[in-house]
Design an enzyme around this catalytic site. Structure first.
Site, PDB file in Angstrom:
ATOM      1  N   HIS A   1      38.220  38.020  -4.941  1.00  0.00           N
ATOM      2  CA  HIS A   1      37.999  39.215  -5.767  1.00  0.00           C
ATOM      3  C   HIS A   1      39.128  39.322  -6.796  1.00  0.00           C
ATOM      4  CE1 HIS A   1      37.259  43.347  -6.978  1.00  0.00           C
ATOM      5  NE2 HIS A   1      36.141  43.342  -6.279  1.00  0.00           N
TER       6      HIS A   1
ATOM      7  N   ARG B   1      32.516  37.984 -10.692  1.00  0.00           N
ATOM      8  CA  ARG B   1      33.836  37.990 -10.069  1.00  0.00           C
ATOM      9  C   ARG B   1      34.568  36.651 -10.201  1.00  0.00           C
ATOM     10  NH1 ARG B   1      32.611  41.486  -4.522  1.00  0.00           N
ATOM     11  NH2 ARG B   1      32.623  43.528  -5.559  1.00  0.00           N
TER      12      ARG B   1
ATOM     13  N   GLY C   1      28.519  44.948  -4.848  1.00  0.00           N
ATOM     14  CA  GLY C   1      27.522  45.925  -4.434  1.00  0.00           C
ATOM     15  C   GLY C   1      26.391  45.332  -3.616  1.00  0.00           C
TER      16      GLY C   1
END
Length: 509
Positions: A302, A339, A485
C-alpha cells in the site's frame, strides 16, 4: 443489556487494537515494532480479561456443531450469521483474544455497484464497469468466474448489511475507479470498527457462540469428507470438535515475515499494516488437507502507510481530494492511480516517502483523519507557508503546487498527471494538513483456491467435501493488484455465500 455492554466493549477494544502496529524496516523501525508488539500484547491481555462477557465461556463448548467457522473477522461472522439464518447451529473459533481480525483495520470502505444508495445519490454505475475496472486493476489476471460473481452480488451485500443495522450510505472513490462506489458509514468514518461492532452485535443477538484464544491446528476428515477440527484453547487445552462442514476465514499472511520472504524476498524490510494474527494459518491447514493455492507471490504494497507505527492511511483521504507531494513540495503522480502504480512512483523518489497534503474540507469529509490526528500523525499549519515550514519543504514550491492543483480542480483538467477523479473540491480551506507516508505490506492477493460456491478445491480442481473458505485466506479474485475497497466487499459477499453453501451441504447429508 448484555448485548449493549458487549457492543460497547467491542468499540473500545477496536480502538485499542487500532493504536497498535507491527512491522519494521530499519533499526529504528525494528525498535518501534518491538515496542508496538509489546503494547499490543499488553492490550490483548487487558482485552482478554475485560471482554469475557462478550465472548462464550469455555464451559459452554460442545463436542459437535453443524458448521465450524475458523476466524472471527468480517467473513467469518457474516458466514456464521447466514448459516444460522439457514437453520444451522454454527460456532466461531478465533485464535486471537478478540474478534475482528484485519477487518478492524479497514479504513476506506466497501465497494459495490448498482446499489440503492448510489441510485439515491444520482451515481450512475454498473456491474459491468465494476468488473472491467477490477479486471484492469488486476492486470487481467483475476479469476473471471469469481470476479463476475463478486460484482453481480455486491449490491445485495450492501442490502444485507443494511438489514442488519449496518448502513454504508456515504459513498466516495478509491484508486483505479471511475465512479464513486466505495460505501462508508453515514458519518464518513473508517469502515472497519463500525462493521465489526455491527457484526458482533448481530452474532450475539443470534446467540452464535464465539470462542476466542481458540487456535485451530488441523482440519479433520473421515471417509474423504471434512468432519471437524483440532483446536487448542488458551494455548494448552487441545480438543477435537466435530462438524458436518468447516468454513475457513482466517485472513492472509501479511504479518508472517517468513512467508513474505519465501514468496517475495524483495519485500524484506517493509513495514506491514496487518494485525499480528495474519500469519497464514488457514492456508497451511487447508494445504495439509490437499487444498491448493494460487497467486502466492502477489503481495500488495500500500502506498500510504505511516512508517513509525506501520499504520495505514486510508485511500479515502485521497478519495476526498488530498494530493501527494515529495520533499521538494511537488506532485509526482496521479494520486488515484492503482496502488501498485502509486507505490512505484513513491519508490522512485530519493527518500522513498512522501506527504499527503489536504485542507480542512478533506478533514471534514474523511473522518478517519480524526483518528490519525489522535495518533500524532497529522502535521498542521494555519497557512500553506506555515504547513511547509512544519513539513520542512520549500514554502514557495508548495504554494505553487497547491495553486496549480486548485486551478486544475476549477478547470476539471489535471494537465500534470491526468487525474480525473476526486476533483470536486479544491484545497483552499485553511488550516492545512499533511501526513508523512511511505509504502508498506498491506494485503496478500494469493491464497487457497475456491470456486464461486466458496468450496475449497484440491489440486485436481475438485471441491473438498465439506470444506469452504472466504476472504483474504483465498486467492484469485484480485489477480496481481487489489483495488481499494474490494477486500471489505469480498469478505461480506463470499462470507455470505459460504454461510449459504455450507448450510446446503449439511442439509444434503
Amino acid at each position: 443489556m448484555k448485548n449493549k455492554v458487549a457492543a460497547t466493549l467491542i468499540l473500545v477494544l477496536s480502538f485499542m487494537l487500532m493504536i497498535a502496529g507491527c512491522g519494521s524496516g530499519n533499526q529504528n523501525q525494528k525498535q518501534g515494532q518491538d515496542n508496538a508488539k509489546k503494547d499490543e500484547a499488553k492490550e490483548m491481555e487487558t482485552v482478554s480479561g475485560a471482554s469475557q462477557a462478550g465472548y462464550t465461556p469455555i464451559d459452554q463448548l460442545k463436542d459437535k456443531y453443524d458448521i465450524i467457522i475458523v476466524g472471527a473477522g468480517g467473513a467469518g461472522m457474516t458466514a456464521a450469521l447466514e448459516a444460522k439464518e439457514n437453520g444451522m447451529n454454527p460456532v466461531i473459533f478465533e485464535k486471537m483474544p478478540i474478534a475482528g481480525g484485519n477487518t478492524l483495520k479497514s479504513s476506506s470502505g466497501m465497494n459495490a455497484s448498482e446499489t440503492k444508495f448510489q441510485k439515491d445519490q444520482g451515481i450512475q454505475d454498473s456491474n459491468d464497469l465494476f468488473y472491467e475496472e477490477t479486471l484492469r486493476g488486476g492486470h487481467g489476471t483475476n479469476d473471471k468466474n469469481t470476479l463476475r460473481f463478486f460484482v453481480d452480488n455486491s449490491a445485495s451485500a450492501i442490502d444485507w448489511l443494511d438489514s442488519k443495522g449496518i448502513r454504508l450510505n456515504n459513498i466516495t472513490i478509491t484508486g483505479g475507479m471511475k465512479e464513486k462506489r466505495t460505501h462508508r458509514p453515514e458519518d464518513g468514518s473508517a469502515v472497519g470498527q463500525y462493521l465489526v461492532s455491527g457484526l458482533v452485535k448481530n452474532v450475539q443477538e443470534q446467540e452464535i457462540p464465539i470462542f476466542v484464544n481458540a487456535n485451530v491446528k488441523e482440519i479433520m476428515e473421515k471417509g474423504g469428507e471434512v468432519d471437524g477440527v483440532k483446536v487448542i484453547f488458551n494455548e494448552k487445552d487441545e480438543k477435537n470438535i466435530a462438524a458436518d462442514a468447516v468454513i475457513i476465514t482466517t485472513g492472509g499472511f501479511g504479518a508472517n515475515m517468513d512467508m513474505i520472504a519465501k514468496f517475495r524476498p524483495d519485500l524484506k524490510g517493509y513495514v506491514t499494516t496487518n494485525q499480528e494474527g495474519s500469519t497464514g494459518d488457514g492456508i497451511k491447514v487447508i494445504e495439509q488437507l490437499g487444498g491448493t493455492t494460487v497467486d502466492m507471490d502477489q503481495i500488495q504494497v500500500h502506498p500510504t502507510v505511516q512508517q513509525e507505527k506501520s499504520y495505514l492511511i486510508g485511500e479515502a483521504v485521497r478519495g476526498e481530494g488530498a494530493i501527494l507531494v515529495s520533499s521538494d513540495g511537488k506532485r509526482f503522480t496521479n494520486e488515484l492511480d492503482t496502488r501498485d502504480n502509486v507505490t512505484a512512483a513513491i519508490n522512485k523518489l530519493p527518500e522513498k516517502s512522501a506527504y499527503l497534503v489536504f485542507d480542512s474540507g478533506v478533514k471534514s469529509r474523511a473522518k478517519a483523519i480524526l483518528q490519525y490526528e489522535k495518533m500524532g500523525f497529522v502535521i498542521q499549519g494555519d497557512s500553506i507557508e506555515a504547513l511547509a515550514k512544519e513539513m520542512g519543504v520549500p514554502a514557495d514550491q508548495l504554494k505553487t503546487t497547491l495553486d496549480t492543483w486548485n486551478s486544475a480542480v476549477k478547470n476539471k483538467k489535471d494537465a500534470e498527471f491526468d487525474r480525473t477523479t476526486a476533483m470536486e473540491n479544491d484545497l483552499s480551506s485553511a488550516p492545512y494538513y499533511a501526513i508523512k507516508i511511505g509504502p508498506g505490506i498491506h494485503y496478500t492477493m494469493g491464497g487457497v483456491k475456491i470456486n464461486s460456491n466458496t468450496e475449497v478445491l484440491n489440486k485436481s480442481g475438485k471441491p473438498i467435501p465439506g470444506l469452504f473458505a472466504a476472504g483474504e485466506v483465498t486467492g484469485g479474485l484480485h489477480g496481481q493488484n487489489r483495488i481499494g475497497g474490494n477486500s471489505v466487499a469480498e469478505i461480506i459477499i463470499f462470507g455470505y455465500q459460504a454461510g449459504i453453501k455450507s448450510a446446503e451441504f449439511v442439509k444434503a447429508q
